[in-house]
Design a protein around this motif. Sequence first.
Motif, PDB file in Angstrom:
ATOM      1  N   PRO A 204       0.846  -1.191   0.000  1.00 54.12           N
ATOM      2  CA  PRO A 204       0.000   0.000   0.000  1.00 54.12           C
ATOM      3  C   PRO A 204       0.883   1.242   0.000  1.00 54.12           C
ATOM      4  O   PRO A 204       1.918   1.284   0.676  1.00 54.12           O
ATOM      5  CB  PRO A 204      -0.805  -0.121   1.295  1.00 54.12           C
ATOM      6  N   PHE A 205       0.493   2.253  -0.766  1.00 54.22           N
ATOM      7  CA  PHE A 205       1.316   3.464  -0.838  1.00 54.22           C
ATOM      8  C   PHE A 205       1.546   4.067   0.539  1.00 54.22           C
ATOM      9  O   PHE A 205       2.594   4.648   0.811  1.00 54.22           O
ATOM     10  CB  PHE A 205       0.658   4.490  -1.766  1.00 54.22           C
ATOM     11  N   SER A 206       0.575   3.917   1.414  1.00 53.87           N
ATOM     12  CA  SER A 206       0.702   4.491   2.761  1.00 53.87           C
ATOM     13  C   SER A 206       1.796   3.796   3.574  1.00 53.87           C
ATOM     14  O   SER A 206       2.309   4.356   4.543  1.00 53.87           O
ATOM     15  CB  SER A 206      -0.623   4.381   3.510  1.00 53.87           C
ATOM     16  N   GLY A 207       2.176   2.561   3.171  1.00 48.85           N
ATOM     17  CA  GLY A 207       3.190   1.828   3.918  1.00 48.85           C
ATOM     18  C   GLY A 207       4.555   1.815   3.264  1.00 48.85           C
ATOM     19  O   GLY A 207       5.491   1.183   3.764  1.00 48.85           O
ATOM     20  N   ILE A 208       4.697   2.527   2.133  1.00 51.36           N
ATOM     21  CA  ILE A 208       5.979   2.587   1.432  1.00 51.36           C
ATOM     22  C   ILE A 208       6.781   3.781   1.946  1.00 51.36           C
ATOM     23  O   ILE A 208       6.281   4.914   1.966  1.00 51.36           O
ATOM     24  CB  ILE A 208       5.768   2.703  -0.093  1.00 51.36           C
ATOM     25  N   ASP A 209       8.003   3.533   2.364  1.00 55.65           N
ATOM     26  CA  ASP A 209       8.863   4.604   2.869  1.00 55.65           C
ATOM     27  C   ASP A 209       9.504   5.407   1.741  1.00 55.65           C
ATOM     28  O   ASP A 209       9.642   6.623   1.837  1.00 55.65           O
ATOM     29  CB  ASP A 209       9.964   4.014   3.768  1.00 55.65           C
ATOM     30  N   ASP A 210       9.902   4.712   0.670  1.00 54.90           N
ATOM     31  CA  ASP A 210      10.547   5.390  -0.457  1.00 54.90           C
ATOM     32  C   ASP A 210      10.484   4.474  -1.670  1.00 54.90           C
ATOM     33  O   ASP A 210      10.323   3.251  -1.544  1.00 54.90           O
ATOM     34  CB  ASP A 210      12.002   5.732  -0.122  1.00 54.90           C
ATOM     35  N   MET A 211      10.623   5.082  -2.851  1.00 53.95           N
ATOM     36  CA  MET A 211      10.644   4.323  -4.084  1.00 53.95           C
ATOM     37  C   MET A 211      11.531   5.059  -5.083  1.00 53.95           C
ATOM     38  O   MET A 211      11.441   6.283  -5.220  1.00 53.95           O
ATOM     39  CB  MET A 211       9.229   4.174  -4.650  1.00 53.95           C
ATOM     40  N   TYR A 212      12.393   4.319  -5.781  1.00 57.77           N
ATOM     41  CA  TYR A 212      13.331   4.969  -6.694  1.00 57.77           C
ATOM     42  C   TYR A 212      13.859   3.956  -7.704  1.00 57.77           C
ATOM     43  O   TYR A 212      13.637   2.748  -7.594  1.00 57.77           O
ATOM     44  CB  TYR A 212      14.498   5.592  -5.918  1.00 57.77           C
ATOM     45  N   TYR A 213      14.583   4.490  -8.710  1.00 62.31           N
ATOM     46  CA  TYR A 213      15.183   3.635  -9.734  1.00 62.31           C
ATOM     47  C   TYR A 213      16.370   2.870  -9.157  1.00 62.31           C
ATOM     48  O   TYR A 213      17.110   3.373  -8.310  1.00 62.31           O
ATOM     49  CB  TYR A 213      15.677   4.461 -10.930  1.00 62.31           C
ATOM     50  N   GLY A 214      16.573   1.658  -9.655  1.00 64.62           N
ATOM     51  CA  GLY A 214      17.738   0.868  -9.292  1.00 64.62           C
ATOM     52  C   GLY A 214      18.441   0.350 -10.536  1.00 64.62           C
ATOM     53  O   GLY A 214      17.921   0.464 -11.652  1.00 64.62           O
ATOM     54  N   LYS A 215      19.635  -0.210 -10.333  1.00 61.09           N
ATOM     55  CA  LYS A 215      20.446  -0.645 -11.469  1.00 61.09           C
ATOM     56  C   LYS A 215      20.869  -2.102 -11.331  1.00 61.09           C
ATOM     57  O   LYS A 215      21.034  -2.615 -10.227  1.00 61.09           O
ATOM     58  CB  LYS A 215      21.701   0.225 -11.602  1.00 61.09           C
ATOM     59  N   THR A 216      21.050  -2.756 -12.482  1.00 62.60           N
ATOM     60  CA  THR A 216      21.652  -4.075 -12.564  1.00 62.60           C
ATOM     61  C   THR A 216      22.850  -3.975 -13.502  1.00 62.60           C
ATOM     62  O   THR A 216      22.692  -3.596 -14.659  1.00 62.60           O
ATOM     63  CB  THR A 216      20.657  -5.125 -13.133  1.00 62.60           C
ATOM     64  N   PHE A 217      24.030  -4.275 -12.993  1.00 65.32           N
ATOM     65  CA  PHE A 217      25.260  -4.153 -13.782  1.00 65.32           C
ATOM     66  C   PHE A 217      25.412  -2.743 -14.361  1.00 65.32           C
ATOM     67  O   PHE A 217      25.841  -2.564 -15.504  1.00 65.32           O
ATOM     68  CB  PHE A 217      25.292  -5.174 -14.914  1.00 65.32           C
ATOM     69  N   GLY A 218      25.023  -1.734 -13.600  1.00 64.52           N
ATOM     70  CA  GLY A 218      25.170  -0.354 -14.045  1.00 64.52           C
ATOM     71  C   GLY A 218      24.083   0.119 -14.984  1.00 64.52           C
ATOM     72  O   GLY A 218      24.112   1.255 -15.461  1.00 64.52           O
TER      73      GLY A 218
END
Length: 253
Positions: A204-218
């Motif tokens: 639930p959006f109310s329980g998410i602290d943060d969200m962002y892009y991540g990488k695999t092998f750069g």
Amino acid sequence: MDQQKIGMFFRTLREEKHLTQEQLAEIIGVSNRTVSRWENGRNIPDLSIMMQLSVFYGVRMDEIVNGKRESEDDKVDEREKNAILQLEKYYRGEKNKFSKYMMLLLLLGCLGALGYCLCNNPELRSSCIGIMAGTLVTAFLIHGIYLYTEEKMVCPGIALGEKVMPATYKDNWSGIGGYLKLREDGLSFVAHDLNWRKEDLHFPFSGIDDMYYGKTFGITNLIVIKSEGREYKFLLGKADRREVLDAWDQYGK
């Protein structure tokens, strides 16, 4: 990268699981025609679906790209990285082809408009109008085909107001293929593996602290969700990553 060889490998892997193209299409959440195009070497799945197929068939990404099974050694990680880089290069090339076609059509349209403005001969002016009209129709057709091939089929049993997108849940080096459900109140991950579904993840959006892009092998190809002190990583297509973050910006913050 040999698309025909990759397609034949996909066909072999599917037949080893005793699945029809229709059955695989239902599991992955695409059309029968899409599976056929993969196996005929006419097209390659996007990276998120490729990862799902890798998990589903129990093969590595480098094996898919090379179109054959290979033995494991101390260079497996390097080969996996190179395979993902090859795929990213392929996807960029396909998008560049589309851009070149549209630029060519734009040039033809401009030439037609220029000819119409400069020419006083009625017949030639009619030809210029024909060029402009033909260019416009062709551009719409190409754009429509591009959007159609990019479109992802919605999985059955989806509630009204949900957006469903193929995804792979990344846990260190392993991955669970499935799909993310995006709603106004949050996200849910549903695995293709029925035995794993007891561990379906709900955010639930109310329980998410943060969200962002991540990488695999750069390479930026992940969405990272921070919730209750843990990080959850999901491999998604580029458009889907953007849509998830836009929803988080709109409903979650």
